[in-house]
Scaffold this motif. Structure first.
Motif, PDB file in Angstrom:
ATOM      1  N   GLY A  56       0.829  -1.193   0.148  1.00  0.00           N
ATOM      2  CA  GLY A  56      -0.720  -0.170   0.150  1.00  0.00           C
ATOM      3  C   GLY A  56       1.018   1.393   0.162  1.00  0.00           C
ATOM      4  O   GLY A  56       0.340   2.289  -0.582  1.00  0.00           O
ATOM      5  N   SER A  57       2.306   1.271   0.558  1.00  0.00           N
ATOM      6  CA  SER A  57       3.078   2.387   0.672  1.00  0.00           C
ATOM      7  C   SER A  57       3.051   2.652  -1.019  1.00  0.00           C
ATOM      8  O   SER A  57       3.847   3.747  -1.246  1.00  0.00           O
ATOM      9  N   ALA A  59       2.377   1.587  -3.742  1.00  0.00           N
ATOM     10  CA  ALA A  59       1.045   2.360  -4.542  1.00  0.00           C
ATOM     11  C   ALA A  59       0.931   3.743  -4.287  1.00  0.00           C
ATOM     12  O   ALA A  59       1.213   4.432  -5.266  1.00  0.00           O
ATOM     13  N   SER A  60       0.733   3.863  -2.444  1.00  0.00           N
ATOM     14  CA  SER A  60       0.149   5.194  -2.482  1.00  0.00           C
ATOM     15  C   SER A  60       2.202   6.129  -3.158  1.00  0.00           C
ATOM     16  O   SER A  60       1.839   7.258  -2.762  1.00  0.00           O
ATOM     17  N   THR A  63       1.622   6.792  -6.549  1.00  0.00           N
ATOM     18  CA  THR A  63       0.287   7.899  -7.530  1.00  0.00           C
ATOM     19  C   THR A  63       0.730   8.789  -6.597  1.00  0.00           C
ATOM     20  O   THR A  63       0.036   9.604  -7.487  1.00  0.00           O
ATOM     21  N   ILE A  64       0.832   9.137  -5.701  1.00  0.00           N
ATOM     22  CA  ILE A  64       0.557  10.800  -5.338  1.00  0.00           C
ATOM     23  C   ILE A  64       2.607  11.422  -5.757  1.00  0.00           C
ATOM     24  O   ILE A  64       1.819  12.349  -5.803  1.00  0.00           O
ATOM     25  N   TRP A  67       0.590  12.105  -9.120  1.00  0.00           N
ATOM     26  CA  TRP A  67      -0.061  12.741  -9.443  1.00  0.00           C
ATOM     27  C   TRP A  67       0.305  14.685  -8.598  1.00  0.00           C
ATOM     28  O   TRP A  67      -0.081  15.799  -9.696  1.00  0.00           O
ATOM     29  N   TYR A  84      -6.681  14.430 -10.566  1.00  0.00           N
ATOM     30  CA  TYR A  84      -7.485  13.325 -10.444  1.00  0.00           C
ATOM     31  C   TYR A  84      -7.218  11.811 -10.673  1.00  0.00           C
ATOM     32  O   TYR A  84      -6.729  12.220 -11.691  1.00  0.00           O
ATOM     33  N   VAL A  85      -7.462  10.964  -9.722  1.00  0.00           N
ATOM     34  CA  VAL A  85      -5.567   9.403 -10.577  1.00  0.00           C
ATOM     35  C   VAL A  85      -7.514   9.246 -11.168  1.00  0.00           C
ATOM     36  O   VAL A  85      -8.355   8.829  -9.834  1.00  0.00           O
ATOM     37  N   GLU A  87      -7.409   5.399 -13.187  1.00  0.00           N
ATOM     38  CA  GLU A  87      -6.930   4.724 -13.277  1.00  0.00           C
ATOM     39  C   GLU A  87      -5.167   3.857 -13.311  1.00  0.00           C
ATOM     40  O   GLU A  87      -5.015   5.071 -13.261  1.00  0.00           O
ATOM     41  N   SER A  88      -5.113   3.225 -12.713  1.00  0.00           N
ATOM     42  CA  SER A  88      -4.059   3.001 -12.454  1.00  0.00           C
ATOM     43  C   SER A  88      -2.949   1.378 -12.389  1.00  0.00           C
ATOM     44  O   SER A  88      -4.405   0.653 -11.734  1.00  0.00           O
ATOM     45  N   THR A  89      -1.921   1.040 -13.030  1.00  0.00           N
ATOM     46  CA  THR A  89      -2.165  -0.277 -12.799  1.00  0.00           C
ATOM     47  C   THR A  89      -0.358  -0.739 -12.090  1.00  0.00           C
ATOM     48  O   THR A  89       0.425   0.111 -12.262  1.00  0.00           O
ATOM     49  N   VAL A  90      -0.475  -1.365 -11.059  1.00  0.00           N
ATOM     50  CA  VAL A  90       0.949  -1.305 -10.252  1.00  0.00           C
ATOM     51  C   VAL A  90       1.735  -2.715  -9.990  1.00  0.00           C
ATOM     52  O   VAL A  90       0.661  -3.581  -9.930  1.00  0.00           O
TER      53      VAL A  90
ATOM     54  N   LEU B  21       1.407   1.266   8.507  1.00  0.00           N
ATOM     55  CA  LEU B  21       0.117   2.420   7.734  1.00  0.00           C
ATOM     56  C   LEU B  21      -1.087   1.775   7.947  1.00  0.00           C
ATOM     57  O   LEU B  21      -2.193   2.339   7.617  1.00  0.00           O
ATOM     58  N   SER B  60      -4.941   1.525  -0.872  1.00  0.00           N
ATOM     59  CA  SER B  60      -4.060   0.813   0.194  1.00  0.00           C
ATOM     60  C   SER B  60      -4.999   0.240   0.881  1.00  0.00           C
ATOM     61  O   SER B  60      -5.214  -0.987   1.258  1.00  0.00           O
ATOM     62  N   SER B  88      -1.822  -5.375  -9.477  1.00  0.00           N
ATOM     63  CA  SER B  88      -3.154  -5.051  -9.209  1.00  0.00           C
ATOM     64  C   SER B  88      -3.508  -3.551 -10.044  1.00  0.00           C
ATOM     65  O   SER B  88      -2.306  -2.900 -10.927  1.00  0.00           O
ATOM     66  N   THR B  89      -4.549  -3.382 -10.335  1.00  0.00           N
ATOM     67  CA  THR B  89      -5.515  -2.648 -11.569  1.00  0.00           C
ATOM     68  C   THR B  89      -6.134  -1.610 -10.185  1.00  0.00           C
ATOM     69  O   THR B  89      -7.318  -2.581  -9.802  1.00  0.00           O
ATOM     70  N   VAL B  90      -6.163  -0.995 -10.251  1.00  0.00           N
ATOM     71  CA  VAL B  90      -7.439   0.135  -9.699  1.00  0.00           C
ATOM     72  C   VAL B  90      -7.769   0.825  -9.682  1.00  0.00           C
ATOM     73  O   VAL B  90      -7.651   1.582 -10.809  1.00  0.00           O
TER      74      VAL B  90
END
Lengths: 157, 157
Positions: A56-57, A59-60, A63-64, A67, A84-85, A87-90, B21, B60, B88-90
Motif C-alpha cells: 500500500g505504501s 502504490a501510494s 500515485t502521489i 499526481w 484526479y487519478v 485508473e492505475s496498474t501497479v 500504515l 491501500s 493490481s489494477t485500480v
C-alpha cells in the motif's frame, strides 16, 4: 529550478502537508527537474508484517508522486487544477528492504504540449503518467502506469 | 464464525496491528463470512487535499483487504503462508466523501479448491482477488483487480 518552479514546488509541498497519509508515510519531495518528480519515504513507517515495504505504501507513494508531477506541471504554467487519478496498474516486482523513492514522469515522448493545449481549449485534459520505485541491479522494485484527469479551476494569478 | 475462523481472524488482526500504515489509516476488520472480507476506515485519516478520500488510501485499503482474505483463507485451512501482491489494477470511479469500506472476494466462481490443491502440491499458488469500495447508487466508488502469490512456510499447528 526557476522561481516559478520553486513557487510551484512549495505549493505542492503545502498540499502534501494537508494529506494525513502522506504525513504518516513521511513522504518528502526530493527532486524535480521539470520533467521528472521524485519523492522518498523512510522504511519504518512504511513497513509490512514481513519487514519489507508495505504494498500500500509503494502504490501510494507512486500515485502521489504522479499526481504531484501533474500538479507541478500545471502550476508552473499558471494553471490551477483539480487533478484526479482515474485508473492505475501497479506491478510489485521485488521486495524493498530499505528507504525508498518513487520517480514519476509523463509516459511517451510527446511532452506536455498536447495536454496543455487540450486543457486550455476544453478546460480538462488527460495525462498518462508512469512511475517506478528503483530496486536492485538497475531494475524497478515496483512500477505504476496511471491515467490522470486535470480540470481547470481558474487561471492562477 | 467457527472457532478456527475466529482464531484466523484474530491472527489477521494481530498482523494488521504490526503494519504502521494500516494503523495510521485506522483500518479495522469488519466482516468475514468465509468468502468475503470487509475492512473499513474513517475518512479523517484518509482524506486528501480536496476533502474526499485520498486515492492512496482507497488503493491501500482494497489491497490490504484482498491480502487479508488470502491470509484468512489459508490460515483457517491450517496453512501458514507468506502472501504477496504481484500486480493490481485500480479504478477510481467516484469521489468518496465519508468513512469507507473495502470488500474483497476471490474472482470467478470456482472457489478456493484449485488454489489450495496447488498450494498443497507445489508449495505456492496464485490467487486472483477483486475488491470494491461501495459508492452511491449501488455502484462502486473504486475497484481493484489483483493477483496474489502465496508461499507455504509450514503447516500451522
Amino acid at each position: 529550478m526557476s522561481t516559478q518552479n520553486t513557487t510551484a514546488f512549495a505549493h505542492l509541498q503545502s498540499l502534501l502537508d494537508r494529506i494525513p497519509l502522506t504525513i504518516a508515510m513521511q513522504a518528502k519531495l526530493t527532486e524535480y527537474d521539470g520533467s521528472q518528480l521524485a519523492m522518498s519515504v523512510p522504511l519504518a513507517p512504511n513497513i509490512n508484517d514481513k519487514g519489507c515495504a508495505f504494498g500500500g505504501s509503494l502504490a501510494s507513494l507512486m500515485t502521489i508522486t504522479c499526481w504531484g508531477l501533474v500538479e507541478l506541471a500545471a502550476r508552473e504554467r499558471g494553471y490551477d487544477c483539480d487533478i484526479y487519478v482515474g485508473e492505475s496498474t501497479v506491478k510489485y516486482l521485488q521486495p524493498v528492504w530499505g528507504d525508498f523513492q518513487a520517480e514519476a514522469r509523463l509516459a511517451g515522448k510527446g511532452g506536455w504540449d498536447i495536454f496543455f493545449a487540450t486543457l486550455a481549449n476544453r478546460g480538462r485534459a488527460r495525462a498518462h503518467i508512469v512511475a517506478e520505485v528503483p530496486g536492485v541491479d538497475g531494475k524497478p522494485a515496483a512500477s505504476l502506469d496511471a491515467r490522470f484527469v486535470a480540470k481547470r479551476r481558474t487561471i492562477a494569478a
